[in-house]
Motif scaffolding. Structure first.
Motif, PDB file in Angstrom:
ATOM      1  N   GLN A   1     -13.649   7.681   7.328  1.00  0.00           N
ATOM      2  CA  GLN A   1     -14.978   7.354   6.816  1.00  0.00           C
ATOM      3  C   GLN A   1     -14.888   6.350   5.662  1.00  0.00           C
ATOM      4  O   GLN A   1     -15.633   5.371   5.593  1.00  0.00           O
ATOM      5  N   PHE A   2     -13.942   6.578   4.741  1.00  0.00           N
ATOM      6  CA  PHE A   2     -13.785   5.685   3.594  1.00  0.00           C
ATOM      7  C   PHE A   2     -13.245   4.331   4.034  1.00  0.00           C
ATOM      8  O   PHE A   2     -13.662   3.281   3.516  1.00  0.00           O
ATOM      9  N   VAL A   3     -12.319   4.345   4.985  1.00  0.00           N
ATOM     10  CA  VAL A   3     -11.793   3.081   5.524  1.00  0.00           C
ATOM     11  C   VAL A   3     -12.935   2.226   6.067  1.00  0.00           C
ATOM     12  O   VAL A   3     -13.047   1.025   5.772  1.00  0.00           O
ATOM     13  N   GLY A   4     -13.808   2.858   6.859  1.00  0.00           N
ATOM     14  CA  GLY A   4     -14.953   2.130   7.411  1.00  0.00           C
ATOM     15  C   GLY A   4     -15.895   1.623   6.336  1.00  0.00           C
ATOM     16  O   GLY A   4     -16.423   0.507   6.433  1.00  0.00           O
TER      17      GLY A   4
ATOM     18  N   PRO B   1       0.810  -1.222   0.000  1.00  0.00           N
ATOM     19  CA  PRO B   1       0.000   0.000   0.000  1.00  0.00           C
ATOM     20  C   PRO B   1       0.846   1.276   0.000  1.00  0.00           C
ATOM     21  O   PRO B   1       0.442   2.293  -0.573  1.00  0.00           O
ATOM     22  N   ARG B   2       2.005   1.234   0.636  1.00  0.00           N
ATOM     23  CA  ARG B   2       2.917   2.380   0.594  1.00  0.00           C
ATOM     24  C   ARG B   2       3.411   2.598  -0.841  1.00  0.00           C
ATOM     25  O   ARG B   2       3.476   3.740  -1.321  1.00  0.00           O
ATOM     26  N   THR B   3       3.746   1.510  -1.527  1.00  0.00           N
ATOM     27  CA  THR B   3       4.154   1.604  -2.928  1.00  0.00           C
ATOM     28  C   THR B   3       3.040   2.206  -3.763  1.00  0.00           C
ATOM     29  O   THR B   3       3.275   3.069  -4.616  1.00  0.00           O
TER      30      THR B   3
ATOM     31  N   LYS C   1      -1.382   9.479   1.426  1.00  0.00           N
ATOM     32  CA  LYS C   1      -2.566   9.302   2.267  1.00  0.00           C
ATOM     33  C   LYS C   1      -3.484   8.216   1.717  1.00  0.00           C
ATOM     34  O   LYS C   1      -4.158   7.518   2.482  1.00  0.00           O
ATOM     35  N   GLN C   2      -3.516   8.081   0.386  1.00  0.00           N
ATOM     36  CA  GLN C   2      -4.326   7.015  -0.211  1.00  0.00           C
ATOM     37  C   GLN C   2      -3.747   5.646   0.166  1.00  0.00           C
ATOM     38  O   GLN C   2      -4.495   4.698   0.427  1.00  0.00           O
ATOM     39  N   GLY C   3      -2.441   5.551   0.206  1.00  0.00           N
ATOM     40  CA  GLY C   3      -1.800   4.315   0.643  1.00  0.00           C
ATOM     41  C   GLY C   3      -2.082   4.021   2.100  1.00  0.00           C
ATOM     42  O   GLY C   3      -2.297   2.866   2.480  1.00  0.00           O
ATOM     43  N   HIS C   4      -2.092   5.072   2.927  1.00  0.00           N
ATOM     44  CA  HIS C   4      -2.401   4.893   4.349  1.00  0.00           C
ATOM     45  C   HIS C   4      -3.816   4.340   4.529  1.00  0.00           C
ATOM     46  O   HIS C   4      -4.055   3.477   5.381  1.00  0.00           O
ATOM     47  N   ALA C   5      -4.761   4.839   3.721  1.00  0.00           N
ATOM     48  CA  ALA C   5      -6.154   4.382   3.834  1.00  0.00           C
ATOM     49  C   ALA C   5      -6.272   2.904   3.478  1.00  0.00           C
ATOM     50  O   ALA C   5      -6.949   2.131   4.176  1.00  0.00           O
ATOM     51  N   ILE C   6      -5.609   2.497   2.395  1.00  0.00           N
ATOM     52  CA  ILE C   6      -5.660   1.086   1.991  1.00  0.00           C
ATOM     53  C   ILE C   6      -4.986   0.206   3.040  1.00  0.00           C
ATOM     54  O   ILE C   6      -5.493  -0.881   3.384  1.00  0.00           O
TER      55      ILE C   6
ATOM     56  N   PRO D   1     -14.084  11.789  -0.248  1.00  0.00           N
ATOM     57  CA  PRO D   1     -12.675  11.702   0.174  1.00  0.00           C
ATOM     58  C   PRO D   1     -12.303  10.237   0.423  1.00  0.00           C
ATOM     59  O   PRO D   1     -12.960   9.560   1.228  1.00  0.00           O
ATOM     60  N   THR D   2     -11.302   9.759  -0.270  1.00  0.00           N
ATOM     61  CA  THR D   2     -10.942   8.334  -0.158  1.00  0.00           C
ATOM     62  C   THR D   2      -9.660   8.122   0.656  1.00  0.00           C
ATOM     63  O   THR D   2      -8.995   7.097   0.510  1.00  0.00           O
TER      64      THR D   2
END
Length: 556
Positions: free
Chosen positions: A525-528, A269-271, A280-285, A520-521
């Motif tokens: 909220q998106f994680v949930g 996900p960091r990649t 931040k998108q990688g952090h969410a995944i 916002p992804t």
């Protein structure tokens, strides 16, 4: 230190180590797949196979390359197993003959990164086949999954382009720059921990402390052990897999093995975040993966430690099938990790788990193995679920859904939905046909709900390219060798084709500008939402079959 405290320390240190590796390894993989310069050794490989490393491929060409390479690997490994009796380093007296059906099943299994084993490793496969056949596939099948994941991410990055990179470059770089160096270090660490590494063809007779003699099988074990875990392959050199003391001698080697099977998948996900230009998108995944993993590990450990099984009142019920040197808690963590990824390696007998423990192992796979999933396959699996989530959210607010600047229209959601449906169709149809026919049904050594659980687990494992099993099923007959082989092929390559087709559709788009209505992804909220969509989809799909099998057994 009490067993409970030791278990908490084991899990806490594992989480901290994975967190520490997440950024440096993720950034390193980003650089590997992003740099344009090719090393001299890589150019020699490209020249040998007739590939121009500087030309990129469309999604269709990329998919054809994946399929062609995998087909050649299946044919090579199939033939190598059948002629191993005339090769060096072969077993002089194998206890299980290598039949064409078994060779087919094994070749498909290792090429699809499943590593389902319908044979006993140390008494069937010679050392050369283990190294040049199975070991090589442990590397390249993992590199294929990583290559497809990277190509999928390029679909989000691309703007009005028809190309996704070169499969051959991604394959070679993933093998030589990522998997090989980490596997070498992992093998050295395991050898230091007591894992066997030699070329003894025949069992060695030794004297025990009690004055008796015992025969011990040797072989190049540590080198295979490292890559089987790192590449989320899972095939064991020995029939007992990582429960065998020569593959996994102590509690700390058990820790190392779990770390190896999780580290790349949790770092990808960091990649992904670096490649799309938004960490931040990688952090969410990564957060979605972590939440699902915590649920999976927590519930499976509870089911084992709380003794909620078929015989909950029996003394030591939850220790059935558990290696005492590892203990219940650490074995439960291993079982959750290996089924949440597509690894399939085991350090205990899943067939002996409590009913709810076995249920959770199945559910972990039925999530699609996205927490964190296999190397590569876990990332593109969770991104597919993210696409489905933004589509569902878009329907709720009445606007065209978008993800990472790409509109999710009719074509995109059809491809994403088709990806999600492949695995359940294979699992449920394969299970239904197997229990309906008298021949396959006779392979169930247990009757009732547990027998159904064995078959359901087998097809769940095959279609998800996991490879672990409820050992009570006699899966070495013609029906299961063929049916499970087909399930592995469909479960691996149909989703890959759909992922690459979706990547091509996304890359052909421009960039949709953000607006006030854009979801916002990168926020909690998106994680949930992604976690909720994943759990609900799996529950709606598999709850009826689970109710007839492990749930019915647990409530009996």
């Amino acid at each position: 230190m009490s067993a409970a405290a030791a278990g908490v320390l084991f899990l806490t240190s594992l989480v901290l180590a994975l967190a520490a590796a997440h950024i440096p390894l993720g950034d390193y993989m980003y650089r590997v797949y992003s740099r344009e310069k090719h090393s001299r050794s890589e150019r020699l490989i490209y020249s040998a196979i007739g590939v121009d490393p500087d030309s990129e491929q469309t999604w269709a060409a990329y998919a054809r390359s994946v399929l062609a390479f995998s087909a050649v690997c299946v044919v090579f490994l199939f033939g190598l197993q059948l002629v191993q009796g005339g090769l060096p380093l072969h077993l002089h007296h194998p206890s299980t003959p290598m039949t064409p059906g078994l060779a087919w099943n094994t070749a498909v299994s290792f090429v699809t990164n499943t590593n389902w084993q319908a044979y006993a490793g140390e008494s069937t496969q010679g050392h050369l086949v283990q190294m040049a056949g199975l070991g090589v596939q442990n590397f390249v099948s993992a590199a294929v999954g990583m290559a497809v994941a990277v190509a999928f991410v390029r679909g989000f990055v691309g703007r009005r382009t028809a190309v996704l990179g070169s499969f051959w470059v991604d394959l070679v770089r993933g093998t030589l720059r990522i998997l090989a160096p980490i596997a070498v270090v992992g093998a050295v660490v395991l050898i230091a921990g007591g894992v066997v590494e030699n070329f003894h063809l025949n069992d060695q007779t030794v004297s025990t402390v009690a004055g008796m003699s015992q025969t011990l099988p040797g072989g190049p074990v540590a080198s295979q052990e490292a890559i089987k875990l790192l590449g989320t392959n899972g095939g064991g050199f020995y029939n007992a897999n990582s429960a065998h003391p020569f593959e996994n001698p102590t509690s700390w080697t058990n820790w190392v093995e779990i770390f190896l099977l999780l580290v790349i998948a949790f770092s990808l996900p960091r990649t992904f975040g670096r490649m799309v230009g938004a960490t931040k998108q990688g952090h969410a995944i990564a957060a979605v993966m972590a939440v699902l993993a915590c649920i999976g590990v927590g519930l499976l450990s509870w089911a084992q430690l709380a003794h909620h099984g078929t015989v909950p009142t029996a003394v030591g019920a939850a220790t059935e099938g558990i290696e005492q040197r590892l203990g219940v808690a650490d074995s439960a963590v291993f079982a959750a990790a290996t089924t949440l990824t597509s690894t399939g390696a085991v350090d205990s007998a899943h067939d002996s788990y409590t009913s709810l423990g076995g249920l959770m192992a199945m559910v972990d796979m039925q999530l699609g193995e996205v927490a964190p999933g296999g190397v590569g396959s876990g990332l593109y699996g969770i991104l597919i679920l993210a696409v489905i989530t933004v589509f569902v959210a878009g329907l709720m607010v009445g606007r065209t859904p978008e993800y990472l600047g790409k509109k999710i229209g009719a074509r995109e959601i059809k491809l994403a939905a088709s990806y999600f449906l492949v695995m359940p169709v294979v699992v449920l149809c394969g299970t239904a046909v197997s229990v309906a026919l008298p021949g396959p049904r006779s392979a169930m050594t247990n009757s009732g709900p547990h027998g159904l659980s064995e078959v359901l687990y087998a097809f769940t494992s095959a279609a998800n390219n996991n490879g672990s099993a409820f050992a009570g099923l006699a899966a070495d007959g013609t029906w299961f060798e063929t049916a499970l082989g087909i399930a592995m092929l469909i479960g691996r390559f149909v989703p890959i084709i759909l992922v690459l087709a979706l990547a091509g559709a996304l890359a052909a788009q421009g960039s949709a500008p953000e607006s006030l209505g854009t979801l916002p992804t990168h926020k909690p909220q998106f994680v949930g939402l992604v976690v909720g969509v994943t759990v609900i989809l799996v529950a709606l799909t598999f709850l009826p079959s689970l109710a007839l099998a492990p749930l019915a057994e647990g409530l009996h």
